[in-house]
Write a protein that holds these residues in place. Structure first.
Motif: not given
Length: 83
Positions: A32-44
């Motif tokens: 869950x933590x890794x998913x959240x972190x990777x979601x923040x890295x997606x290009x905005x």
């Protein structure tokens, strides 16, 4: 996929406490933590991309609207009053 990581003792203890507190497994918390972190890295999206559907295109209206706004407003009001 299996992945092994090394945690320092403090982080391992925090993870164990969080797992006990939430009722989730340590693996579930890490995922869950890794998913959240990777979601923040997606290009905005840029501000323009976010509002692109709100901006006028070639069919947006008269090109001289800024210069003749009062005339266009008066015409619009006259048409509305004629109805």
């Amino acid at each position: 996929m299996t992945l092994s990581i090394r945690l320092d003792p403090e982080l391992e203890a925090e993870l164990a406490r969080a797992a006990a507190q939430t009722g989730l497994s340590k693996s579930e918390l890490v995922k869950a933590g890794l998913r959240e972190y990777l979601a923040r890295l997606k290009p905005r999206k840029t501000p323009y991309e976010l509002g692109a559907d709100l901006f006028g295109g070639t069919q947006a209206g008269p090109g001289d609207l800024a210069a003749r706004r009062k005339a266009y407003l008066a015409e619009s009001l006259r048409v509305k009053n004629d109805r």
